[in-house]
Design an enzyme around this catalytic site. Structure first.
Site, PDB file in Angstrom:
ATOM      1  CG  ASP A  59      -2.000  -1.027   1.155  1.00  0.00           C
ATOM      2  OD1 ASP A  59      -2.542  -1.206   0.052  1.00  0.00           O
ATOM      3  OD2 ASP A  59      -2.304  -1.652   2.191  1.00  0.00           O
ATOM      4  CE1 TYR A 128       4.257  -6.297   3.541  1.00  0.00           C
ATOM      5  CE2 TYR A 128       3.490  -8.571   3.495  1.00  0.00           C
ATOM      6  CZ  TYR A 128       3.585  -7.323   2.903  1.00  0.00           C
ATOM      7  OH  TYR A 128       3.006  -7.102   1.681  1.00  0.00           O
TER       8      TYR A 128
END
Lengths: 303, 303
Positions: A59, A128
């Site tokens: 994002d 992540y």
């Protein structure tokens, strides 16, 4: 037609995320524009779309240190980038891309993809990392673009108890932006918080005998690592935000456990700031498993 | 009158160096403006100049992870920042400064300085680190603001042989911007190049058993560490530039040795790009030696 695997990194701070959007600076849009330029293909050439497929669609503001994409390109077009050089076509393309890409995108390597490889659907798991500076971190201002600073003392033990509740196959509906028609069930392989120890930049055995030892830049940061088969939209940042609420005492561990037990979006914390988040790794199966993995994943996932 | 010791850090990328200059954004100017604001002292108040004295006057674009400055301020003015808080005055000032300073300056701490302390003249030695990504580094774009990327393979053994020639008391005239009336003789305590090993961000014993281990951001970088009593103008960046010329094969070790033997500016390499350079540490003597050190240094150095 050749399928290329592209390994790359980017500083997400200057991009409206990975996915191409009209009139916005995105990672996909920037690289596809560069591909059209170095391969001399008009952007409206329907026979040669030069469209990237990516493993992790990050994002706005989210970074990637090791992202993977694939690209299908005809051999005739691909050979254009060699020119007068006597090097493999993948190396020629790497050099030409490096020459035109901005400094916030780095191409780590380009290779001909093995048979059956699909950057998105062949992926086994994604890693992540979210970096936080809390009250006891001595945050370096050079890292402010990839670290979230919170003015609280964080209880890592509590945060790890929350993180451990996410491990396994769960419905992360409380921690994901709704996706009509898609599922929010994901399998988290591991998730944990750690404080990075104060570590010398150059290890003791390599350094001279000076009195002061320069620490590595990330010394003292609080980092969250999470590995899963895939992530629902905003899932990592929502989990991080909720863990921080627990670690700072603003919410209880029971509140977090309730969100895990009842997958509803209402009342959960939304995604925390993007700059602390980095896609660090995509794992793929052995070459002879790539096609089978992609087929299996395409069948079950619409997200 | 109270003398305060201020420990701070900054990302130099957005500043025209430390030293205040009219109409330019500098670190000193930014902090002094903030001091005038939080202590409510007009900037033209001659009785209360709120002037910072710094240990290392960094140039445009150079960073500091651990810089030290001192400030003399009257007790009456200093007490203004406490307001209704029941905390020590140094903590009150720290909080108020943090609230008004931009994110590229971080105050690590403020303390009442010991008797005889002078941030500049009491300093025993200064440590600078220069970070480089060469052809075999996998540079992370998040670090591009504090790393210089060179598209060459660097021979660290040759660069270390050059660096070792700088150790000891030498005239660094070949590696310094001329300073009329001042000396370019400095004593280098240590100077060496190392490649940072690929190190996990979270050490093995603290991590869970995932297959992939996220490396620390600086893994694979080539770093130069140099410690000296003080540095002549542009000395570190000129030494780094010359070492890189040797390490990439563009210049010989003999060329470097000649520059050390004959301190002339002509023909030497000028300073290399500033973004790789960071002031990492200032060492001070024990409290009872501070005044004697400052007196001795003031007597010999005009730079």
């Amino acid at each position: 037609m050749t399928r290329l695997r592209i390994d790359l990194a980017y500083d997400g701070g200057g991009f409206y995320g990975w996915a191409k959007q009209p009139n916005l600076r995105t990672v996909q849009g920037t690289i596809e524009d560069a591909l059209h330029k170095v391969l001399r293909v008009p952007t409206d050439d329907a026979a040669e779309p030069l469209r990237l497929t990516v493993a992790g669609r990050t994002d706005t503001g989210v970074h990637a240190s090791h992202q993977v994409a694939h690209l299908d390109v005809s051999d005739e077009v691909l050979n254009r980038c060699v020119g007068h050089m006597t090097i493999p076509v993948t190396e020629a393309l790497t050099r030409r891309l490096k020459a035109v890409l901005p400094s916030d995108i780095v191409i780590h390597g380009i290779a001909v993809a093995p048979v059956g490889f699909d950057a998105r659907f062949s992926a086994l798991e994604r890693t992540y990392v979210y970096r936080v500076a809390d009250r006891s971190s001595e945050v370096d201002p050079r890292l402010r673009g990839c670290v979230l600073t919170v003015d609280e003392a964080l209880d890592l033990e509590l945060m790890n108890r929350a993180a451990s509740l996410t491990i396994g196959l769960h419905d992360f509906g409380s921690f994901a932006t709704p996706n009509p028609g898609g599922t929010t069930i994901r399998e988290v392989k591991t998730a944990y918080w750690r404080r990075v120890p104060i570590t010398p930049l150059v290890p003791d055995e390599m350094a001279s005998h000076e009195a002061y030892r320069t620490p590595s830049l990330e010394s003292g940061l609080v980092v969250f690592t999470i590995v899963a088969d895939a992530f629902a939209r905003n899932m990592v940042r929502s989990l991080v935000g909720s863990c921080i609420k627990v670690g700072s005492g603003r919410k209880s561990l029971e509140w977090f456990a309730g969100k895990m037990a009842e997958p509803v979006r209402e009342g959960s914390s939304g995604p925390i700031a993007p700059q602390g988040l980095t896609l660090e790794h995509i794992a793929y199966p052995a070459d002879d498993q790539l096609a089978a993995r992609a087929e299996a994943i395409r069948a079950v996932r619409t997200l």
